[in-house]
Design an enzyme around this catalytic site. Structure first.
Site, PDB file in Angstrom:
ATOM      1  N   SER A 173      15.436  -8.095 -16.011  1.00  0.00           N
ATOM      2  CA  SER A 173      14.110  -8.534 -16.426  1.00  0.00           C
ATOM      3  C   SER A 173      14.194  -9.822 -17.255  1.00  0.00           C
ATOM      4  O   SER A 173      14.797 -10.798 -16.803  1.00  0.00           O
ATOM      5  CB  SER A 173      13.395  -7.409 -17.180  1.00  0.00           C
ATOM      6  OG  SER A 173      12.013  -7.638 -17.235  1.00  0.00           O
ATOM      7  N   ASP A 386       8.907  -4.721  -6.354  1.00  0.00           N
ATOM      8  CA  ASP A 386       8.649  -5.203  -7.703  1.00  0.00           C
ATOM      9  C   ASP A 386       7.689  -6.381  -7.659  1.00  0.00           C
ATOM     10  O   ASP A 386       8.011  -7.442  -7.134  1.00  0.00           O
ATOM     11  CB  ASP A 386       9.992  -5.606  -8.335  1.00  0.00           C
ATOM     12  CG  ASP A 386       9.845  -6.317  -9.670  1.00  0.00           C
ATOM     13  OD1 ASP A 386       8.735  -6.285 -10.251  1.00  0.00           O
ATOM     14  OD2 ASP A 386      10.842  -6.896 -10.134  1.00  0.00           O
ATOM     15  N   HIS A 440      11.061  -2.320 -10.374  1.00  0.00           N
ATOM     16  CA  HIS A 440      11.410  -3.048 -11.599  1.00  0.00           C
ATOM     17  C   HIS A 440      11.622  -2.034 -12.736  1.00  0.00           C
ATOM     18  O   HIS A 440      10.667  -1.463 -13.245  1.00  0.00           O
ATOM     19  CB  HIS A 440      10.273  -3.995 -11.986  1.00  0.00           C
ATOM     20  CG  HIS A 440      10.624  -4.956 -13.082  1.00  0.00           C
ATOM     21  ND1 HIS A 440      10.956  -6.263 -12.833  1.00  0.00           N
ATOM     22  CD2 HIS A 440      10.722  -4.814 -14.412  1.00  0.00           C
ATOM     23  CE1 HIS A 440      11.219  -6.884 -13.962  1.00  0.00           C
ATOM     24  NE2 HIS A 440      11.078  -6.014 -14.945  1.00  0.00           N
TER      25      HIS A 440
END
Length: 463
Positions: A173, A386, A440
């Protein structure tokens, strides 16, 4: 007498520099831990003003031979405990039997099966990391990367037996920005012969934020490719917004109109995985936001806003799993067991939304380009479901590196089932493997597949 005083002063200096606890048992886990867990603080910055907390877990296979991995999580401001219990660590919450107090089960797909991993609460304000003065809580990308490099130097000085292990810097991330900066710092330190000399071999990035604006702009194309919006909506938005969806000209009425259409089609989806239920962490529904500006994109990045949530609702949503970490990590017995210094934080949060952080590096692409000549091995993986950091944006910046395709686009499988797709690039001895699969972040959704992926990659096997 003066010698005794001097020794006491030196002892206090060393104590402030670092502290280490070997953890054999944890509240919520029955019996002794079947792996070696160490926690501690290492001071960085002026006079060790910033105290970074870490969890270190030795490889369950061969600590002497397996790689050493420094793992950073995103946010910025998310705790390393989140990666440890929800992504790649050896413990997972037992959601079926955690009633009065959260309990754990072993995660059979932990990356500690193949690597020694340092899970770091960074930057300051994340997890149990803290600063001795308020100035230390003012963080930027540049300061965070420099302090993490300082942390790693001190950690390796305290653990010299791991200096010979292959070293990989890794994270997911938002750490997609920070990891390449740290790798650059380490590389420069190696060139300057700064001790300790690290055996750096490469870096790993999952669902990585790279260029915040470009990543978010790619969400429109992702929505079209996943059939969330029609061809007409996509083409109209692209035409009238000229490819800019996050910093829209307020006078561009047609652009705003088509972005409203996009929002109406996507706002009820789980941005982390578009196929999972979209859930609210609020007591009452939030008003619908019918713009596609930066604020709505930012607000969806971390849905778990509440610092001290109540018990999770009966109906399941993945974000409700995060309730268990709040209850467990805020328990004083747990904090004492972990060696957390009493009074250093008020409330532990999985992701600290109030962190004082300035994003002073808009893109990490410069660092990726600069590191090609170093000859490192790089693994980048994206969740193909994601929408927070869409794979289409990641593919675009990887292609901009102008690397040679060594292995073309092809499926990779686990136990006979397609887990995702991958390809490999090269430039001299530098290699970059790109893979897809999951949400994600990917290991939370596809733990078995992601363990297979990292195991193969570390062993130099094709995915």
């Amino acid at each position: 007498m003066h010698i005794i005083i001097l020794l006491l002063v030196l002892t206090n200096v060393v104590a402030s520099h670092s502290s280490i606890s070997i953890i054999k048992t944890l509240p919520g886990f029955p019996g002794n831990l079947p792996f070696k867990l160490e926690t501690g603080y290492i001071g960085v910055g002026d006079l060790d003003n910033e105290q970074l907390f870490y969890y270190f877990i030795e490889s369950e296979r061969s600590p002497e031979d397996d790689p050493l991995m420094l793992w950073l999580i995103g946010g910025p401001g998310c705790s390393a405990l989140s990666a440890l219990v929800y992504e790649i660590g050896p413990l997972s919450f037992n959601y079926k039997k955690s009633r009065d107090f959260p309990t754990f089960v072993l995660n059979p797909y932990s990356w500690t099966k193949v690597a020694n991993i340092i899970f770091l609460d960074a930057p300051v304000g994340s997890g149990f990391s803290y600063a001795k003065s308020w100035q230390g809580f003012n963080m930027t990308d540049t300061i965070s990367a420099a302090q993490t490099y300082s942390f790693l130097r001190k950690w390796l000085s305290n653990h010299p037996k791991f200096l010979k292990n292959q070293l990989y810097i890794a994270g997911d991330s938002y750490s997609g920005k920070i990891v390449p900066m740290i790798v650059q710092e380490i590389s420069d330190g190696i060139d300057a012969r700064i001790e300790p000399i690290m055996n750096l071999k490469g870096y790993v990035l999952g669902n990585p934020v790279t260029d915040d604006n470009k990543d978010k702009n790619s969400r429109i194309q992702f929505a079209y490719l996943k059939a969330l919006i029609t061809h007409e909506i996509y083409e109209s938005a692209k035409t009238y917004c000229k490819g800019e969806y996050t910093n829209v000209d307020p006078n561009n009425g047609l652009c705003k109109l088509y972005l409203q259409n996009v929002t109406e089609c996507t706002q009820n989806l789980d941005i982390a995985n578009i196929l999972e239920p979209g859930c609210s962490m609020y007591a009452s529904p939030k008003p619908k936001l019918l713009t596609w500006d930066r604020s709505i994109l930012m607000e969806q990045d971390f849905p778990d806003f509440l610092l001290s949530p109540a018990q999770p609702p009966a109906s399941w949503c993945r974000v409700y799993n995060y309730y268990y970490s709040y209850e467990w990590a805020n328990d004083k017995t747990v904090q004492r067991a972990l060696g957390v210094r009493e009074g250093t934080i008020k409330d532990w949060a999985r992701c600290n939304q109030s962190i004082l952080y300035t994003e002073d590096v808009p893109s990490s692409l410069y660092y990726h380009r600069n590191l090609i000549k170093r000859g490192y091995r790089v693994l980048i993986y994206s969740g193909d479901l994601d929408m927070a950091v869409p794979y289409v944006g990641t593919e675009t910046w990887i292609k901009s590196l102008n690397l040679t395709v060594e292995s073309g686009w092809q499926p990779w499988s686990v136990e006979g089932q397609v887990a995702g797709y991958w390809m490999q690039y090269a430039e001299g001895i530098y290699s970059l493997t790109y893979a897809t699969g999951g949400g994600h972040t990917a290991p939370e959704y596809k733990p078995k597949e992601c363990l297979a992926m990292i195991s193969r990659w570390l062993a130099l096997y094709p995915l």
